[in-house]
Design an enzyme around this catalytic site. Structure first.
Site, mmCIF file in Angstrom:
data_model
loop_
_atom_site.group_PDB
_atom_site.id
_atom_site.type_symbol
_atom_site.label_atom_id
_atom_site.label_comp_id
_atom_site.label_asym_id
_atom_site.label_seq_id
_atom_site.Cartn_x
_atom_site.Cartn_y
_atom_site.Cartn_z
ATOM 1 N N HIS A 196 4.170 -47.836 16.860
ATOM 2 C CA HIS A 196 5.332 -47.027 16.481
ATOM 3 C C HIS A 196 5.551 -47.087 14.954
ATOM 4 O O HIS A 196 5.863 -46.082 14.324
ATOM 5 C CB HIS A 196 6.601 -47.549 17.170
ATOM 6 C CG HIS A 196 6.609 -47.364 18.656
ATOM 7 N ND1 HIS A 196 6.648 -48.416 19.528
ATOM 8 C CD2 HIS A 196 6.599 -46.251 19.423
ATOM 9 C CE1 HIS A 196 6.671 -47.972 20.777
ATOM 10 N NE2 HIS A 196 6.632 -46.659 20.745
ATOM 11 N N SER A 243 0.623 -50.429 23.458
ATOM 12 C CA SER A 243 1.527 -49.681 24.327
ATOM 13 C C SER A 243 2.685 -50.582 24.720
ATOM 14 O O SER A 243 2.507 -51.794 24.903
ATOM 15 C CB SER A 243 0.779 -49.247 25.592
ATOM 16 O OG SER A 243 1.695 -48.839 26.584
HETATM 17 P P1 AMP Z 1 6.634 -44.165 23.448
HETATM 18 O O1 AMP Z 1 7.734 -45.009 22.870
HETATM 19 O O2 AMP Z 1 5.612 -44.955 24.188
HETATM 20 O O3 AMP Z 1 7.147 -42.972 24.196
HETATM 21 O O4 AMP Z 1 5.832 -43.570 22.228
HETATM 22 C C1 AMP Z 1 6.480 -42.951 21.146
HETATM 23 C C2 AMP Z 1 5.445 -42.414 20.217
HETATM 24 O O5 AMP Z 1 4.602 -43.475 19.778
HETATM 25 C C3 AMP Z 1 4.523 -41.369 20.852
HETATM 26 O O6 AMP Z 1 4.279 -40.339 19.893
HETATM 27 C C4 AMP Z 1 3.277 -42.163 21.129
HETATM 28 O O7 AMP Z 1 2.108 -41.354 21.174
HETATM 29 C C5 AMP Z 1 3.246 -43.098 19.947
HETATM 30 N N1 AMP Z 1 2.438 -44.277 20.212
HETATM 31 C C6 AMP Z 1 2.523 -45.104 21.276
HETATM 32 N N2 AMP Z 1 1.562 -46.050 21.211
HETATM 33 C C7 AMP Z 1 0.849 -45.808 20.091
HETATM 34 C C8 AMP Z 1 -0.286 -46.422 19.471
HETATM 35 N N3 AMP Z 1 -0.896 -47.477 20.000
HETATM 36 N N4 AMP Z 1 -0.752 -45.886 18.306
HETATM 37 C C9 AMP Z 1 -0.147 -44.809 17.755
HETATM 38 N N5 AMP Z 1 0.927 -44.180 18.284
HETATM 39 C C10 AMP Z 1 1.413 -44.664 19.434
#
Ligand code: AMP
Length: 278
Positions: free
Chosen positions: A39, A187
């Site tokens: 993030h 993640s």
């Molecule tokens: P989330 O909080 O999991 O819904 O993710 C929020 C944003 O962070 C989304 O645009 C995801 O694609 C991005 N994101 C999550 N994990 C990663 C990662 N390992 N590398 C880059 N971006 C990420």
């Protein structure tokens, strides 16, 4: 300096309006919290495109269905706020469910095109929830630019399609996948993995690389990846496939670029990864 936290849409809109009236570009990093290095890399990727950066934290109920992990999804607001120091971002937007979906909300978005297949085959509700919440967030923050991770590659394409089709004046920036040293894509759900499951999870990126670089036909490469994932200990495979990188349709001779994508489960933990084919 304390970091401004907005919980009401009106307050968020007014702050953005004030920045834009002063000639500043506003950037948005939408998240569901449980922030990790992935993030934070999004914030860096957005910096060249914006003068003021907002991080939103909202665990969006409309992209989950019964039986998924909405109730268990990691929520850690205080820790997230401690990571988002004032010198890193300019505001945090943390609306409540009632603020986002007040009684009477009746205008969900139902994306088609790149939103069909892959993730949607297993989770047909998912991109409707994502498209609706992202459209709302972009309008609420009046974002000039917003960043999305390639980690959720299909989601990134759905958002690009959304802003194009609905003429939302936000520039969409793509950010590369951040990984642990052993290759596992970062993640928020990795915290669910126990020691044994974590060992299996590492194989995902190794098998993905083999799929992306395979000299077999797309069908044969996909079948081999399925066998390898099951052999590694994955308990179910939602997809392991090579697709046209722009349309996500099965690749043809005419596909200008290709992408390898996998979604696989270890027990009830679902892991995603993808990469471009060389
Ligand atoms: P989330 O909080 O999991 O819904 O993710 C929020 C944003 O962070 C989304 O645009 C995801 O694609 C991005 N994101 C999550 N994990 C990663 C990662 N390992 N590398 C880059 N971006 C990420």
């Amino acid at each position: 300096m304390t970091l401004p936290i907005f919980r009401m849409i009106d307050d968020m809109q007014q702050a953005s309006q004030a920045w834009q009236s002063a000639g500043l570009r506003v950037g948005l990093v939408p998240t569901m919290g449980a922030l990790h290095v992935g993030h934070l890399s999004l914030i860096e990727a957005l910096a060249p495109y914006s003068d003021k950066i907002i991080v939103s934290i909202f665990v969006n109920p409309t992209q989950f269905v019964a039986g998924e992990d909405l109730g268990d999804y990691p929520r850690q607001e205080a820790q997230d706020l401690s990571v988002l120091a004032p010198n890193v971002v300019d505001a945090v937007f943390i609306p409540s469910n009632d603020e986002m979906y007040p009684q009477g909300f009746a205008t969900p978005i139902t994306p088609q095109g790149v939103a069909l297949g892959l993730e949607a085959a297993q989770r047909p509700h998912f991109f409707g929830g994502v498209a609706t919440i992202v459209a709302k967030l972009l309008l609420q923050t009046k974002a000039n630019a917003a960043v999305f991770g390639e980690k959720d590659y299909q989601q990134l394409l759905v958002i690009k399609q959304l802003v194009r089709d609905l003429n939302i004046p936000t520039q969409i920036i793509a950010a590369p996948i951040m990984r642990e040293k052993d290759g596992l894509a970062m993640s928020s759900r990795n915290v669910y993995l126990n020691k044994d499951e974590r060992k299996i999870a590492v194989q995902l990126n190794i098998i993905l690389k083999a799929l992306a670089t395979s000299t077999l036909s797309p069908d044969e490469a996909s079948a081999l990846a399925h066998t390898q994932l099951l052999g590694a200990g994955f308990t179910a495979i939602d997809y392991a496939t090579l697709r046209d990188a722009q349309t996500l349709q099965p690749i043809t001779q005419a596909s200008p670029s290709r992408r390898a994508l996998i979604a696989a489960r270890i027990n009830n933990i679902r892991l995603l990864d993808n990469m471009p084919c060389p």
